[in-house]
Every structure is written in C-alpha cells, then in structure tokens.
Write a protein that holds these residues in place. Structure first.
Motif, PDB file in Angstrom:
ATOM      1  N   ARG A 181     -55.877 -23.987 -67.206  1.00 29.92           N
ATOM      2  CA  ARG A 181     -54.691 -23.621 -67.017  1.00 29.92           C
ATOM      3  C   ARG A 181     -53.571 -24.619 -67.078  1.00 29.92           C
ATOM      4  N   ALA A 182     -52.334 -24.362 -66.815  1.00 30.15           N
ATOM      5  CA  ALA A 182     -51.407 -25.358 -66.926  1.00 30.15           C
ATOM      6  C   ALA A 182     -51.502 -26.636 -66.007  1.00 30.15           C
ATOM      7  N   SER A 183     -51.865 -27.397 -66.693  1.00 31.61           N
ATOM      8  CA  SER A 183     -52.243 -28.605 -65.695  1.00 31.61           C
ATOM      9  C   SER A 183     -50.965 -29.118 -64.878  1.00 31.61           C
ATOM     10  N   VAL A 222     -59.787 -31.653 -58.730  1.00 32.70           N
ATOM     11  CA  VAL A 222     -60.831 -32.114 -59.227  1.00 32.70           C
ATOM     12  C   VAL A 222     -61.818 -31.464 -58.673  1.00 32.70           C
ATOM     13  N   GLY A 223     -63.172 -30.982 -59.262  1.00 34.88           N
ATOM     14  CA  GLY A 223     -64.191 -30.150 -58.867  1.00 34.88           C
ATOM     15  C   GLY A 223     -65.148 -31.122 -58.515  1.00 34.88           C
ATOM     16  N   LEU A 224     -65.821 -30.994 -57.334  1.00 34.22           N
ATOM     17  CA  LEU A 224     -66.947 -31.886 -57.000  1.00 34.22           C
ATOM     18  C   LEU A 224     -68.074 -30.738 -57.117  1.00 34.22           C
ATOM     19  N   ALA A 225     -68.780 -30.775 -58.199  1.00 33.27           N
ATOM     20  CA  ALA A 225     -69.895 -29.578 -58.514  1.00 33.27           C
ATOM     21  C   ALA A 225     -71.215 -30.019 -58.302  1.00 33.27           C
ATOM     22  N   GLY A 226     -72.116 -29.175 -57.660  1.00 30.54           N
ATOM     23  CA  GLY A 226     -73.444 -29.716 -57.201  1.00 30.54           C
ATOM     24  C   GLY A 226     -74.353 -28.457 -56.542  1.00 30.54           C
ATOM     25  N   THR A 256     -66.128 -25.084 -50.662  1.00 31.58           N
ATOM     26  CA  THR A 256     -66.382 -23.832 -50.878  1.00 31.58           C
ATOM     27  C   THR A 256     -65.319 -22.672 -50.284  1.00 31.58           C
ATOM     28  N   PRO A 257     -64.007 -22.847 -50.620  1.00 32.65           N
ATOM     29  CA  PRO A 257     -62.913 -22.460 -49.987  1.00 32.65           C
ATOM     30  C   PRO A 257     -62.870 -21.032 -50.063  1.00 32.65           C
ATOM     31  N   THR A 258     -63.577 -20.217 -50.837  1.00 27.60           N
ATOM     32  CA  THR A 258     -63.610 -18.822 -50.908  1.00 27.60           C
ATOM     33  C   THR A 258     -64.678 -18.219 -50.336  1.00 27.60           C
ATOM     34  N   ALA A 259     -65.532 -18.912 -49.590  1.00 28.69           N
ATOM     35  CA  ALA A 259     -66.992 -18.198 -49.416  1.00 28.69           C
ATOM     36  C   ALA A 259     -66.703 -17.052 -48.572  1.00 28.69           C
ATOM     37  N   GLY A 260     -67.301 -15.888 -48.706  1.00 28.86           N
ATOM     38  CA  GLY A 260     -67.340 -14.692 -47.798  1.00 28.86           C
ATOM     39  C   GLY A 260     -65.967 -14.047 -47.731  1.00 28.86           C
ATOM     40  N   VAL A 261     -65.001 -13.997 -48.863  1.00 29.28           N
ATOM     41  CA  VAL A 261     -63.875 -13.352 -48.836  1.00 29.28           C
ATOM     42  C   VAL A 261     -64.032 -12.358 -50.067  1.00 29.28           C
ATOM     43  N   ASP A 262     -63.244 -11.435 -50.115  1.00 22.28           N
ATOM     44  CA  ASP A 262     -63.073 -10.408 -51.295  1.00 22.28           C
ATOM     45  C   ASP A 262     -62.402 -10.981 -52.256  1.00 22.28           C
ATOM     46  N   VAL A 263     -62.470 -10.209 -53.439  1.00 23.48           N
ATOM     47  CA  VAL A 263     -61.939 -10.668 -54.801  1.00 23.48           C
ATOM     48  C   VAL A 263     -60.464 -10.954 -54.663  1.00 23.48           C
ATOM     49  N   ARG A 264     -59.719  -9.934 -53.763  1.00 21.82           N
ATOM     50  CA  ARG A 264     -58.160 -10.275 -53.761  1.00 21.82           C
ATOM     51  C   ARG A 264     -57.818 -11.392 -53.185  1.00 21.82           C
ATOM     52  N   SER A 265     -58.703 -11.627 -51.978  1.00 17.45           N
ATOM     53  CA  SER A 265     -58.341 -12.869 -50.987  1.00 17.45           C
ATOM     54  C   SER A 265     -58.722 -14.227 -51.762  1.00 17.45           C
ATOM     55  N   LYS A 266     -59.681 -14.170 -52.642  1.00 12.44           N
ATOM     56  CA  LYS A 266     -60.129 -15.295 -53.280  1.00 12.44           C
ATOM     57  C   LYS A 266     -59.240 -15.563 -54.215  1.00 12.44           C
ATOM     58  N   GLU A 267     -58.682 -14.666 -55.114  1.00 11.98           N
ATOM     59  CA  GLU A 267     -57.424 -15.109 -56.153  1.00 11.98           C
ATOM     60  C   GLU A 267     -56.157 -15.788 -55.220  1.00 11.98           C
ATOM     61  N   PHE A 268     -55.938 -14.980 -54.397  1.00 11.64           N
ATOM     62  CA  PHE A 268     -54.784 -15.328 -53.505  1.00 11.64           C
ATOM     63  C   PHE A 268     -54.777 -16.851 -53.017  1.00 11.64           C
ATOM     64  N   LEU A 269     -55.956 -17.226 -52.451  1.00 12.20           N
ATOM     65  CA  LEU A 269     -56.384 -18.610 -51.997  1.00 12.20           C
ATOM     66  C   LEU A 269     -56.334 -19.652 -52.942  1.00 12.20           C
ATOM     67  N   LEU A 270     -57.053 -19.295 -54.079  1.00  9.61           N
ATOM     68  CA  LEU A 270     -56.810 -20.216 -54.999  1.00  9.61           C
ATOM     69  C   LEU A 270     -55.679 -20.377 -55.741  1.00  9.61           C
ATOM     70  N   GLY A 271     -54.736 -19.387 -55.745  1.00  5.57           N
ATOM     71  CA  GLY A 271     -53.434 -19.463 -56.149  1.00  5.57           C
ATOM     72  C   GLY A 271     -52.483 -20.302 -55.493  1.00  5.57           C
ATOM     73  N   LYS A 272     -52.744 -20.446 -54.094  1.00  7.70           N
ATOM     74  CA  LYS A 272     -52.265 -21.240 -53.086  1.00  7.70           C
ATOM     75  C   LYS A 272     -52.478 -22.939 -53.286  1.00  7.70           C
ATOM     76  N   LEU A 308     -64.361 -23.385 -59.258  1.00  5.02           N
ATOM     77  CA  LEU A 308     -64.282 -24.586 -59.919  1.00  5.02           C
ATOM     78  C   LEU A 308     -63.392 -24.405 -61.432  1.00  5.02           C
ATOM     79  N   ARG A 309     -63.022 -23.034 -61.640  1.00  3.29           N
ATOM     80  CA  ARG A 309     -62.484 -22.724 -62.694  1.00  3.29           C
ATOM     81  C   ARG A 309     -61.057 -23.459 -62.660  1.00  3.29           C
ATOM     82  N   LEU A 310     -60.438 -23.402 -61.425  1.00  9.98           N
ATOM     83  CA  LEU A 310     -59.038 -24.113 -61.216  1.00  9.98           C
ATOM     84  C   LEU A 310     -58.855 -25.581 -61.463  1.00  9.98           C
ATOM     85  N   CYS A 311     -60.255 -26.132 -61.749  1.00 10.84           N
ATOM     86  CA  CYS A 311     -60.226 -27.660 -61.767  1.00 10.84           C
ATOM     87  C   CYS A 311     -59.566 -28.227 -63.252  1.00 10.84           C
ATOM     88  N   ASP A 312     -59.166 -29.337 -63.222  1.00 17.41           N
ATOM     89  CA  ASP A 312     -58.753 -30.146 -64.348  1.00 17.41           C
ATOM     90  C   ASP A 312     -60.032 -30.836 -64.941  1.00 17.41           C
TER      91      ASP A 312
END
Length: 499
Positions: free
Chosen positions: A249-251, A285-289, A424-440, A461-465
């Motif tokens: 994404r545009a950093s 920054v993503g903390l992946a594990g 895990t900020p998008t756990a248990g939400v539908d696809v549209r809500s997930k995209e919206f939350l990550l957009g915010k 994690l796709r949002l991360c630099d």
C-alpha cells in the motif's frame, strides 16, 4: 503389529449454522505412528478432535476406532478406553496430589473410605510403567508444565487407551522440555502407543512425526510421509497452491521522525523474552505468529493488561507504568483486544458509554460525566465508524457482530491515540466489515498514528509496512511488505523453506 487403522474418518461433515467446520473430511492414522495434523486457523482441526474424542457428533460421515464403530456420545468410559486428548490447557487439578489426579473418581475404597496407601501404590506403578518420574505425593500445583503433560498422558493410558491426541503440546515449553517431551513420545511409541500430533510449529512435525495430514478450509488436502514431503510443499498445501503476493500500500511512514513506540528488552516469562523494536509515526507493523507464539501477550503488555518482569516501553515521551491500563491510556495507547465479547465491551451498556469509556476524563469534572459531551463524541464516532444503530443509547448487545467490533474500534480511536494496538482486529466479522475496519486503521496511520497489529490472520497483516515474526516468545525475523503467503506462514510455523 496390526494394520487396522487406529482411527479412520471418512466424509465427516459438521456444520454450525451457516458455518461449515468440516467438509467431507478424512483422516487415517495407522498403529504405532506419530501422525501430524496441521492447518491454518479455521482449517477444521479442533472440530475434528472434538469428533474423534466423542464431544461432538458429526452431521454426516463415519468414524471408526480400531476398526469398530465409535461408542455412543453418552458412553464416556467407552471413549476413554479408546482415545484420549492432552490439551494445551492442562486439566490437572492443582489442589489435588498427583495420585489423586491420576485416579480421580476411580479411587479404591473400603467401607466408604479411600484406601490411600493402595491409591498411591497404584499411582506409582502407573507412572513407573509409562516412565514418568514424578512423586505421586506432590501437589499438582508444584509440577512444571512438562510434568503435568506427562501425568496427563499416563492418566489417559490408565483407562486403556493407546491412541493419544497431543493438542499444541509444546506451546508452553522451552527447548529442553520440548526435547524431553519428544523423547518420551518416542519411547511410548515403541511401546505401542499411537499419537495424533497437532502443532503450529511445522519444524516439530519434521522432528517427531512419521506422517502428516493437512487440512485447509475445513477439508482434507493432503496426507503424506513426512520424509517424502519437502517443507515448501507442506506450506503450499496449507496456504493453497497459488502463492499470493501482497501488494504494497502507499506507505504513510514518516521517515526520520522520532519513533512513537520504543520497546527494549521486554520480558514476561514464559510468554516472551528480550523483545525490542520501534514503530515510527504513520507506520503499520504486524506482529505475526501462531496462537501460542506469545504475540498476544506481548500486545497486551503494551496496552497495560500484562506486567512485564523486565524491559522498557516508551510511547512518545512517556513511559507508562508496566501492567497499568490507565497509564497506557494516558500515554496515548488505543487498544482493540482479542475477544470483543469478554474484553471489548460491556454488553448491556449503551453504545455511547462503551465508545467513550476510554476518555471519561475528557467528559466532565471528577467522576461526573456530561451526558451532552458524551453523546456528541459518541455520535461523531458512530458516524466515523459507520455503526448501524438508531441512536447512541442502544445497548451494544443489540448490534450485529460487525457493528460490535466497530464500537470496540471506535473506543480505541476516540482518544486520538499516538499508538494503536490491535489484536486480530477483524475476528468474527464479515468481509465488508473487515475491509471497512482495516480501512479505518489505514486512515489512522495516514494521520500519523503508529499501529501494531498482532495477528495470525494474513488478511489483517496485508496492511502492514513490515512484519515482525514471533516464535516461542522471541522475535525471529523481520519481513518487509511485498511478502508471499507461504513465506509468512513458514516463518510463523518455524520452518526454513531453504533448508
């Protein structure tokens, strides 16, 4: 040795409402094997274990144990004599002795009284038979995690079962304890015990297992001898054949600026150790594990929910008190917890109260809240997060899951945080809500907020630099944006694809 499978599951289907947890799934485990079952979160592993241990009845398909149909669900003794599961969270009762735990509700009695000498003698004989060096007199609370696991395995075998499921057995063990556990498993395997080994750490599969089965999207994908399956092929089976490359994404990182977050030598045994990293303004920054890596506990420590034993955390020019949520809030930390239902909101309180809970000091003098100020701020956040509600007075429990998560995110953003910590900020939400939350989240970063996303969900994690990968409580590698799914999964599972 018999060639009749210890377990044979065919075409197993399990649905929970609209969710398909198992989709015509198969599994065959042969006697004397240590057979690995692997897959990403949501692949169906836990549901299959529930079916194999008689806790859940499948909607379709067949399961046979040692060539025979499984007992009725109500026949617990029948299940215990055929299969046992040692879970990541111990079922040992800490206030009882080792002997009492081994023969709980099975004590030999005479005249209504427990024959304690006979109980301890039987317990000692059981542990000796299965090579477990633990004093039967000891209170279970004094045992190490490793010793509790050995006791649980011995207890399972005492019912007659010779098939044991090990569910994430190394999650809380250090390297030396893992080596001892694997040695113990190998010895029991030589004595005719068969194991189903479930782990997020694929390197362990190559160390201990004979055969591996991969599940993906609730389906059986692959079963193969471990020695004949390259690591890259195993990871590809887990993630899908087509590797997905993440588009950068545009950093919004503000290079050269002072870091918003500085973490140095942070330690909280056994969860994480000697962790150090910085996050710049506008950086995500993503903390992946994996689930047992320690990433969640680390993120919770940054938000003040856990108290590290050593190391420092600096947010901007402030050093919040360790293990102190109000201090973290005052330093400018916004937080979205892992489980919205238990940690994210108060169900019967209004949207307005839940949204402004983290900024009460701004809404009135002392302990008093100016309802007008509260409702105006809540209204602003409801609009900003597009929460679907007739008004701010509605209880959060009346909202859909996606809108509940929006309220949790709104509360995290209400104070214009310097640092946003998301688990895990998008756990248990539908696809549209997930995209919206990550957009915010992206909008907050564009405004200069530093963001940490702790997750094992690749979509988060796709949002991360960049990604910081945590394995067994340690940061093991850093991956820049532009990664492939299999590269990240391999790193999280502790596998070197080049080895």
């Amino acid at each position: 040795m018999s060639t009749v499978p210890v377990v044979e599951a065919r075409g197993v289907v399990k649905r929970y409402g609209a969710t398909v947890a198992l989709d015509h799934a198969d599994l065959t485990v042969l006697p004397g094997q240590t057979h690995a079952l692997v897959g990403r979160n949501g692949a169906g592993k836990s549901t299959l274990v529930s079916v194999l241990t008689g806790l859940t009845e499948p909607d379709a398909g067949t399961v046979r144990l040692n060539g025979e149909p499984v007992p009725a669900l109500a026949d617990r003794d029948g299940w215990r004599s055929r299969v046992a599961c040692v879970y990541q969270r111990s079922t040992i009762i800490p206030d009882l002795s080792v002997a009492e735990n081994l023969f709980l509700n099975r004590q030999e009695t005479r005249g209504g009284f427990v024959r304690w000498a006979a109980l301890r003698r039987s317990a000692a004989e059981l542990l000796e038979r299965w090579s477990v060096a633990v004093d039967v007199h000891r209170p279970a609370r004094e045992l190490s995690v490793e010793q509790r696991q050995f006791v649980e395995i011995a207890r399972a075998l005492s019912f007659g079962a010779r098939f044991v499921i090990l569910d994430e057995p190394t999650a809380q063990l250090d390297g030396a304890a893992i080596t001892r556990l694997f040695g113990h498993v190998a010895e029991l395997q030589r004595q005719g015990v068969t194991f189903l080994f479930i782990s997020h750490h694929l390197q362990e599969v190559y160390e201990i297992c004979d055969t591996v089965t991969v599940y993906r999207d609730a389906r059986h994908v692959l079963t193969a001898p471990v020695a004949e399956l390259p690591k890259a092929d195993l990871v590809a089976a887990m993630t899908g054949e087509n590797a997905v490359t993440v588009k950068e994404r545009a950093s919004s990182v503000r290079r050269g600026a002072e870091p918003v977050l500085r973490v140095n030598g942070l330690t909280l045994a056994p969860h994480f150790e000697d962790v150090s990293f910085d996050i710049a303004p506008g950086e995500v920054v993503g903390l992946a594990g994996s689930g047992s890596s320690g990433k969640t506990e680390l993120a919770e420590a940054l938000a003040g929910l856990r108290k590290p034993t050593s190391g420092t955390v600096v947010v901007g020019d402030r050093r919040p008190r360790p293990g102190d949520v109000p201090s973290a809030l005052a330093a400018g930390v916004g937080f979205v917890p892992e489980d919205r239902h238990h940690q994210g909101f108060v169900p019967e309180m209004s949207i307005a109260d839940n949204t402004t809970m983290s900024v009460m000091d701004r809404l009135g003098p002392g302990i008093f809240v100016r309802s007008g100020l509260r409702d105006r701020l809540a209204g602003t956040m409801i609009t900003r997060l597009a929460v679907k509600t007739p008004g701010p007075e509605l209880p959060v429990s009346a909202l859909s899951g996606g809108n509940q998560q929006k309220v949790v995110m709104a509360r995290a953003l209400a104070g214009d945080p310097r640092l946003l910590v998301l688990i895990t900020p998008t756990a248990g939400v539908d696809v549209r809500s997930k995209e919206f939350l990550l957009g915010k989240v992206a909008e907050a970063a564009a405004a200069g907020t530093a963001v940490l996303i702790a997750s094992d969900e690749l979509d988060d994690l796709r949002l991360c630099d960049r990604l910081l990968v945590v394995v067994h409580g340690r940061l093991v590698t850093e991956i820049p944006a532009g990664w492939q799914d299999r590269e990240v999964v391999a790193a999280m599972e502790g596998v070197d694809l080049d080895a």
